[in-house]
Design a protein around this motif. Structure first.
Motif, PDB file in Angstrom:
ATOM      1  N   GLU A  99       3.386  98.086  -5.630  1.00  0.00           N
ATOM      2  CA  GLU A  99       4.287  97.600  -6.685  1.00  0.00           C
ATOM      3  C   GLU A  99       5.683  97.353  -6.139  1.00  0.00           C
ATOM      4  O   GLU A  99       6.345  96.383  -6.508  1.00  0.00           O
ATOM      5  N   LYS A 102       5.644  94.100  -4.058  1.00  0.00           N
ATOM      6  CA  LYS A 102       5.613  92.948  -4.967  1.00  0.00           C
ATOM      7  C   LYS A 102       6.999  92.692  -5.556  1.00  0.00           C
ATOM      8  O   LYS A 102       7.438  91.549  -5.667  1.00  0.00           O
ATOM      9  N   ASP A 108       2.943  88.333  -6.100  1.00  0.00           N
ATOM     10  CA  ASP A 108       1.785  89.201  -6.297  1.00  0.00           C
ATOM     11  C   ASP A 108       0.853  89.014  -5.100  1.00  0.00           C
ATOM     12  O   ASP A 108       1.110  88.192  -4.224  1.00  0.00           O
TER      13      ASP A 108
END
Length: 159
Positions: A99, A102, A108
């Motif tokens: 996460e 990203k 993504d």
């Protein structure tokens, strides 16, 4: 690896790769790897050529390309950052790391930054389970990736 190749040159270069490797037992994977090394991805236009030369259906070639995570259907960025998504890495904070990456890159998985610098890909084991979580930037592996190490890896990839 030239990303802009004419259709004729694409076919000609692909046929040469196929000709060079066709004699191998089980030649499809070596051919696909060589084509991706040449063009940076496996172009859709090449799949019918491979199928014809190996006497296979287009569906069989497409199935192999889509089954293996290492084959791309579009050009990658200048650098490819792979994050391990296997259980050992997840248990050691891999989800949090993913996460954060990203967020830092603004993309993504399976995407490339707007500047073409980095493509982010999941991988399901880098063989560093004892040093989880793990990442790989191009051909260099990193174990025990934390927030600090992660920031350095992303900064290096953005250059």
């Amino acid at each position: 690896m030239n990303m802009r190749v004419s259709a004729g040159d694409l076919a000609e270069r692909s046929l040469q790769i196929i000709k060079d490797l066709k004699h191998l037992e089980g030649p499809m994977l070596p051919i696909l790897h060589a084509i991706q090394a040449e063009f940076g991805y496996v172009p859709d236009e090449v799949k019918p050529i491979i199928a014809s030369e190996l006497n296979l259906s287009r569906a069989e070639v497409h199935g192999v390309v889509t089954f293996y995570h290492d084959f791309r259907d579009h050009p990658a960025g200048r650098h490819v950052l792979k994050l391990c998504r296997a259980e050992a890495c997840q248990s050691m904070g891999g989800d949090r790391i993913a996460e954060r990456v990203k967020q830092l890159l603004g993309i993504d998985f399976h995407e490339t930054t707007r500047d073409g610098a980095v493509t982010l890909e999941p991988v399901f084991c880098l063989g560093l389970c004892a040093c989880a979580p793990a990442a790989m930037l191009d051909d260099e592996v990193y174990g025990r990736v934390d927030e600090h190490c992660l920031s350095e890896i992303v900064a290096e990839a953005r250059r």
